[in-house]
Structure formats: structure tokens, C-alpha cells
Design a protein around this motif. Structure first.
Motif, PDB file in Angstrom:
ATOM      1  N   PRO A  35       0.832  -1.205   0.000  1.00  0.00           N
ATOM      2  CA  PRO A  35       0.000   0.000   0.000  1.00  0.00           C
ATOM      3  C   PRO A  35       0.867   1.255   0.000  1.00  0.00           C
ATOM      4  O   PRO A  35       1.910   1.309   0.652  1.00  0.00           O
ATOM      5  CB  PRO A  35      -0.788  -0.110   1.312  1.00  0.00           C
ATOM      6  N   ASN A  36       0.444   2.253  -0.755  1.00  0.00           N
ATOM      7  CA  ASN A  36       1.126   3.548  -0.860  1.00  0.00           C
ATOM      8  C   ASN A  36       2.518   3.465  -1.461  1.00  0.00           C
ATOM      9  O   ASN A  36       3.326   4.374  -1.281  1.00  0.00           O
ATOM     10  CB  ASN A  36       1.182   4.241   0.509  1.00  0.00           C
ATOM     11  N   SER A  37       2.833   2.391  -2.167  1.00  0.00           N
ATOM     12  CA  SER A  37       4.146   2.289  -2.807  1.00  0.00           C
ATOM     13  C   SER A  37       4.162   3.147  -4.069  1.00  0.00           C
ATOM     14  O   SER A  37       3.139   3.308  -4.730  1.00  0.00           O
ATOM     15  CB  SER A  37       4.479   0.838  -3.144  1.00  0.00           C
ATOM     16  N   PRO A  38       5.323   3.709  -4.435  1.00  0.00           N
ATOM     17  CA  PRO A  38       5.402   4.538  -5.645  1.00  0.00           C
ATOM     18  C   PRO A  38       5.043   3.759  -6.909  1.00  0.00           C
ATOM     19  O   PRO A  38       4.464   4.321  -7.829  1.00  0.00           O
ATOM     20  CB  PRO A  38       6.862   4.981  -5.697  1.00  0.00           C
ATOM     21  N   GLU A  39       5.344   2.467  -6.944  1.00  0.00           N
ATOM     22  CA  GLU A  39       5.023   1.654  -8.121  1.00  0.00           C
ATOM     23  C   GLU A  39       3.521   1.601  -8.369  1.00  0.00           C
ATOM     24  O   GLU A  39       3.078   1.581  -9.510  1.00  0.00           O
ATOM     25  CB  GLU A  39       5.543   0.219  -7.967  1.00  0.00           C
ATOM     26  N   LEU A  40       2.754   1.588  -7.301  1.00  0.00           N
ATOM     27  CA  LEU A  40       1.307   1.504  -7.419  1.00  0.00           C
ATOM     28  C   LEU A  40       0.739   2.756  -8.086  1.00  0.00           C
ATOM     29  O   LEU A  40      -0.225   2.690  -8.828  1.00  0.00           O
ATOM     30  CB  LEU A  40       0.670   1.303  -6.044  1.00  0.00           C
ATOM     31  N   ALA A  41       1.361   3.890  -7.858  1.00  0.00           N
ATOM     32  CA  ALA A  41       0.877   5.148  -8.428  1.00  0.00           C
ATOM     33  C   ALA A  41       1.039   5.189  -9.945  1.00  0.00           C
ATOM     34  O   ALA A  41       0.260   5.842 -10.634  1.00  0.00           O
ATOM     35  CB  ALA A  41       1.597   6.325  -7.787  1.00  0.00           C
ATOM     36  N   VAL A  42       2.054   4.508 -10.490  1.00  0.00           N
ATOM     37  CA  VAL A  42       2.279   4.554 -11.933  1.00  0.00           C
ATOM     38  C   VAL A  42       1.763   3.322 -12.657  1.00  0.00           C
ATOM     39  O   VAL A  42       1.504   3.367 -13.849  1.00  0.00           O
ATOM     40  CB  VAL A  42       3.780   4.763 -12.268  1.00  0.00           C
ATOM     41  N   ALA A  43       1.589   2.219 -11.963  1.00  0.00           N
ATOM     42  CA  ALA A  43       1.100   0.992 -12.590  1.00  0.00           C
ATOM     43  C   ALA A  43      -0.413   1.073 -12.736  1.00  0.00           C
ATOM     44  O   ALA A  43      -1.122   1.230 -11.763  1.00  0.00           O
ATOM     45  CB  ALA A  43       1.478  -0.220 -11.753  1.00  0.00           C
ATOM     46  N   LYS A  44      -0.888   0.986 -13.946  1.00  0.00           N
ATOM     47  CA  LYS A  44      -2.330   1.038 -14.204  1.00  0.00           C
ATOM     48  C   LYS A  44      -2.711  -0.081 -15.171  1.00  0.00           C
ATOM     49  O   LYS A  44      -3.263   0.160 -16.238  1.00  0.00           O
ATOM     50  CB  LYS A  44      -2.723   2.388 -14.813  1.00  0.00           C
ATOM     51  N   PRO A  45      -2.430  -1.342 -14.810  1.00  0.00           N
ATOM     52  CA  PRO A  45      -2.750  -2.423 -15.741  1.00  0.00           C
ATOM     53  C   PRO A  45      -4.232  -2.491 -16.070  1.00  0.00           C
ATOM     54  O   PRO A  45      -4.614  -2.939 -17.148  1.00  0.00           O
ATOM     55  CB  PRO A  45      -2.274  -3.681 -15.024  1.00  0.00           C
ATOM     56  N   GLU A  46      -5.085  -2.018 -15.167  1.00  0.00           N
ATOM     57  CA  GLU A  46      -6.529  -2.070 -15.419  1.00  0.00           C
ATOM     58  C   GLU A  46      -6.970  -1.150 -16.548  1.00  0.00           C
ATOM     59  O   GLU A  46      -8.115  -1.213 -16.985  1.00  0.00           O
ATOM     60  CB  GLU A  46      -7.319  -1.746 -14.145  1.00  0.00           C
ATOM     61  N   ARG A  47      -6.067  -0.320 -17.058  1.00  0.00           N
ATOM     62  CA  ARG A  47      -6.376   0.568 -18.175  1.00  0.00           C
ATOM     63  C   ARG A  47      -5.853   0.013 -19.502  1.00  0.00           C
ATOM     64  O   ARG A  47      -6.111   0.583 -20.555  1.00  0.00           O
ATOM     65  CB  ARG A  47      -5.802   1.962 -17.902  1.00  0.00           C
ATOM     66  N   ALA A  48      -5.133  -1.108 -19.454  1.00  0.00           N
ATOM     67  CA  ALA A  48      -4.542  -1.700 -20.655  1.00  0.00           C
ATOM     68  C   ALA A  48      -5.595  -2.441 -21.475  1.00  0.00           C
ATOM     69  O   ALA A  48      -6.582  -2.956 -20.927  1.00  0.00           O
ATOM     70  CB  ALA A  48      -3.414  -2.661 -20.267  1.00  0.00           C
ATOM     71  N   PRO A  49      -5.383  -2.523 -22.807  1.00  0.00           N
ATOM     72  CA  PRO A  49      -6.305  -3.292 -23.651  1.00  0.00           C
ATOM     73  C   PRO A  49      -6.435  -4.728 -23.143  1.00  0.00           C
ATOM     74  O   PRO A  49      -5.447  -5.360 -22.785  1.00  0.00           O
ATOM     75  CB  PRO A  49      -5.636  -3.251 -25.025  1.00  0.00           C
ATOM     76  N   GLY A  50      -7.631  -5.208 -23.097  1.00  0.00           N
ATOM     77  CA  GLY A  50      -7.894  -6.560 -22.619  1.00  0.00           C
ATOM     78  C   GLY A  50      -8.121  -6.626 -21.119  1.00  0.00           C
ATOM     79  O   GLY A  50      -8.886  -7.464 -20.650  1.00  0.00           O
ATOM     80  N   LEU A  51      -7.483  -5.742 -20.366  1.00  0.00           N
ATOM     81  CA  LEU A  51      -7.652  -5.761 -18.912  1.00  0.00           C
ATOM     82  C   LEU A  51      -8.727  -4.795 -18.437  1.00  0.00           C
ATOM     83  O   LEU A  51      -9.421  -5.080 -17.475  1.00  0.00           O
ATOM     84  CB  LEU A  51      -6.314  -5.492 -18.211  1.00  0.00           C
ATOM     85  N   TRP A  52      -8.893  -3.651 -19.128  1.00  0.00           N
ATOM     86  CA  TRP A  52      -9.976  -2.756 -18.703  1.00  0.00           C
ATOM     87  C   TRP A  52     -11.324  -3.438 -18.899  1.00  0.00           C
ATOM     88  O   TRP A  52     -12.238  -3.258 -18.101  1.00  0.00           O
ATOM     89  CB  TRP A  52      -9.904  -1.385 -19.378  1.00  0.00           C
ATOM     90  N   GLU A  53     -11.421  -4.257 -19.935  1.00  0.00           N
ATOM     91  CA  GLU A  53     -12.662  -5.008 -20.155  1.00  0.00           C
ATOM     92  C   GLU A  53     -12.870  -6.047 -19.052  1.00  0.00           C
ATOM     93  O   GLU A  53     -13.999  -6.292 -18.621  1.00  0.00           O
ATOM     94  CB  GLU A  53     -12.637  -5.709 -21.520  1.00  0.00           C
ATOM     95  N   ARG A  54     -11.785  -6.651 -18.613  1.00  0.00           N
ATOM     96  CA  ARG A  54     -11.887  -7.652 -17.552  1.00  0.00           C
ATOM     97  C   ARG A  54     -12.390  -7.012 -16.262  1.00  0.00           C
ATOM     98  O   ARG A  54     -13.233  -7.573 -15.560  1.00  0.00           O
ATOM     99  CB  ARG A  54     -10.524  -8.318 -17.329  1.00  0.00           C
ATOM    100  N   VAL A  55     -11.881  -5.811 -15.961  1.00  0.00           N
ATOM    101  CA  VAL A  55     -12.365  -5.090 -14.783  1.00  0.00           C
ATOM    102  C   VAL A  55     -13.857  -4.800 -14.942  1.00  0.00           C
ATOM    103  O   VAL A  55     -14.625  -4.895 -13.983  1.00  0.00           O
ATOM    104  CB  VAL A  55     -11.552  -3.802 -14.536  1.00  0.00           C
ATOM    105  N   GLY A  56     -14.285  -4.490 -16.166  1.00  0.00           N
ATOM    106  CA  GLY A  56     -15.715  -4.307 -16.424  1.00  0.00           C
ATOM    107  C   GLY A  56     -16.510  -5.564 -16.117  1.00  0.00           C
ATOM    108  O   GLY A  56     -17.633  -5.492 -15.612  1.00  0.00           O
ATOM    109  N   GLU A  57     -15.927  -6.719 -16.389  1.00  0.00           N
ATOM    110  CA  GLU A  57     -16.595  -7.992 -16.045  1.00  0.00           C
ATOM    111  C   GLU A  57     -16.682  -8.164 -14.529  1.00  0.00           C
ATOM    112  O   GLU A  57     -17.684  -8.694 -14.025  1.00  0.00           O
ATOM    113  CB  GLU A  57     -15.856  -9.163 -16.682  1.00  0.00           C
ATOM    114  N   TYR A  58     -15.647  -7.728 -13.809  1.00  0.00           N
ATOM    115  CA  TYR A  58     -15.720  -7.799 -12.339  1.00  0.00           C
ATOM    116  C   TYR A  58     -16.903  -6.972 -11.853  1.00  0.00           C
ATOM    117  O   TYR A  58     -17.671  -7.413 -10.995  1.00  0.00           O
ATOM    118  CB  TYR A  58     -14.453  -7.269 -11.682  1.00  0.00           C
ATOM    119  N   TRP A  59     -17.011  -5.755 -12.385  1.00  0.00           N
ATOM    120  CA  TRP A  59     -18.117  -4.887 -11.971  1.00  0.00           C
ATOM    121  C   TRP A  59     -19.462  -5.517 -12.345  1.00  0.00           C
ATOM    122  O   TRP A  59     -20.380  -5.574 -11.526  1.00  0.00           O
ATOM    123  CB  TRP A  59     -18.000  -3.508 -12.626  1.00  0.00           C
ATOM    124  N   TRP A  60     -19.595  -5.947 -13.590  1.00  0.00           N
ATOM    125  CA  TRP A  60     -20.878  -6.468 -14.065  1.00  0.00           C
ATOM    126  C   TRP A  60     -21.284  -7.744 -13.328  1.00  0.00           C
ATOM    127  O   TRP A  60     -22.377  -7.841 -12.770  1.00  0.00           O
ATOM    128  CB  TRP A  60     -20.810  -6.715 -15.576  1.00  0.00           C
TER     129      TRP A  60
END
Length: 168
Positions: A35-60
Motif C-alpha cells: 500500500p502507498n508504494s510509488p510503483e502503485l501510483a504509476v502501474a495502471k494495468p486495469e487501463r490496458a487493452p484486454g484488462l480494462w474489459e476484464r475489470v468491467g466484467e468484475y463490476w458487471w
């Protein structure tokens, strides 16, 4: 919601929940951050192609298609508009992920699926779930499949004794 999750084909069990969570962790590259690590602030895999859709499946799937959050993805709001990466905290999907894992693992109506962690933490503390039990951290050694909670920002000061113990 798929039939195998809506009408569980097998009883809910920790092994299935852990296997589903690990499968998804591997899909996201097996990333680990403190938690609160600098890597977490720049890593946004949930915005990458194929993964943002997967996060949408988590929500749905996690929310059973209910509520505006069920239309979110890893980078889109309920209207399909891309939100700025700096607003990710507003669209945090960790509770949707837990709801997704529990639903797909067959928890059925025994889990309080919600867009926030407070729903299932409070249900566990108040004894309103047959598969969730809250334990004081100083009196319990976690087991594989347990959900461990750590409050962020304003909730960081909350302790186990602060949890509600009465249904509401």
C-alpha cells in the motif's frame, strides 16, 4: 450472471475462491505492491487493452448487473466516458473483484455483493452472513482464502472494535 454462479453447481468453498483469485492475479501479470508504494501510483494495468474489459466484467458480474457501478470498466464510467487515471481512486475496483470472485466461486445469496468493502466487512462483523465471520486480528491467524482488510486514507485509523456488531 452465468448459471453456474447464479445457481451454484458446487457448494461454495475456499479452494475454488482462491483458485479464481489466483487465476485473475496471473492474468494481471502477478503484480504485487505494498500500500502507498510509488510503483502503485504509476502501474495502471486495469487501463490496458484486454484488462480494462476484464475489470468491467468484475463490476458487471460481481454486482449482478445492478447499479451504475456495474457499467464501469477499468477506465470508463457508467456512460462509457474515459475517466482520468488520476481519478482511479473514485473507481476503485477491489470490492468489485472480491464480489466477482465470491459470485463465480458459488457464494450465491450468502455474500453481500457490493461496490464497496464496507458492505461485506460490516455484514461479517454484524453476523449477517453465513459464510463471513469477522475476527479480531490479534486473536486470529489468517488462513488461505480469508479476506484481510486495511483501511485507506480516512479509514486507516479504524480498528476491529470500531466495526458494527448490530444489524442495520
Amino acid at each position: 450472471v452465468p448459471d453456474f454462479a447464479a445457481r451454484p453447481y458446487v457448494p461454495f468453498n475456499r479452494e475454488d475462491a482462491v483458485a479464481i483469485a489466483l487465476r485473475e492475479w496471473r492474468l494481471f501479470g502477478s503484480l504485487s505492491y505494498l500500500p502507498n508504494s510509488p510503483e502503485l501510483a504509476v502501474a495502471k494495468p486495469e487501463r490496458a487493452p484486454g484488462l480494462w474489459e476484464r475489470v468491467g466484467e468484475y463490476w458487471w458480474l460481481g454486482l449482478g448487473g445492478q447499479g451504475r457501478e456495474a457499467r464501469w470498466t477499468g477506465k470508463h464510467d457508467e456512460n462509457g466516458h474515459v475517466f482520468p487515471a488520476m481519478d482511479d481512486e473514485r473507481y476503485a475496483w477491489s470490492a468489485a473483484f472480491i464480489s466477482y470472485v465470491m459470485r463465480v466461486a458459488g457464494a450465491g445469496d450468502r455474500f453481500p455483493y457490493a461496490p464497496n468493502h464496507a458492505a461485506y466487512v460490516n455484514a461479517a462483523a454484524a453476523g449477517r452472513s453465513s459464510i463471513l465471520v469477522a475476527h479480531a486480528p490479534q486473536a486470529y491467524a489468517p488462513k488461505l482464502g480469508d479476506l484481510l482488510c486495511l483501511g485507506r486514507e480516512w479509514a486507516a485509523h479504524l480498528r476491529f472494535s470500531d466495526l458494527p456488531t448490530n444489524g442495520y
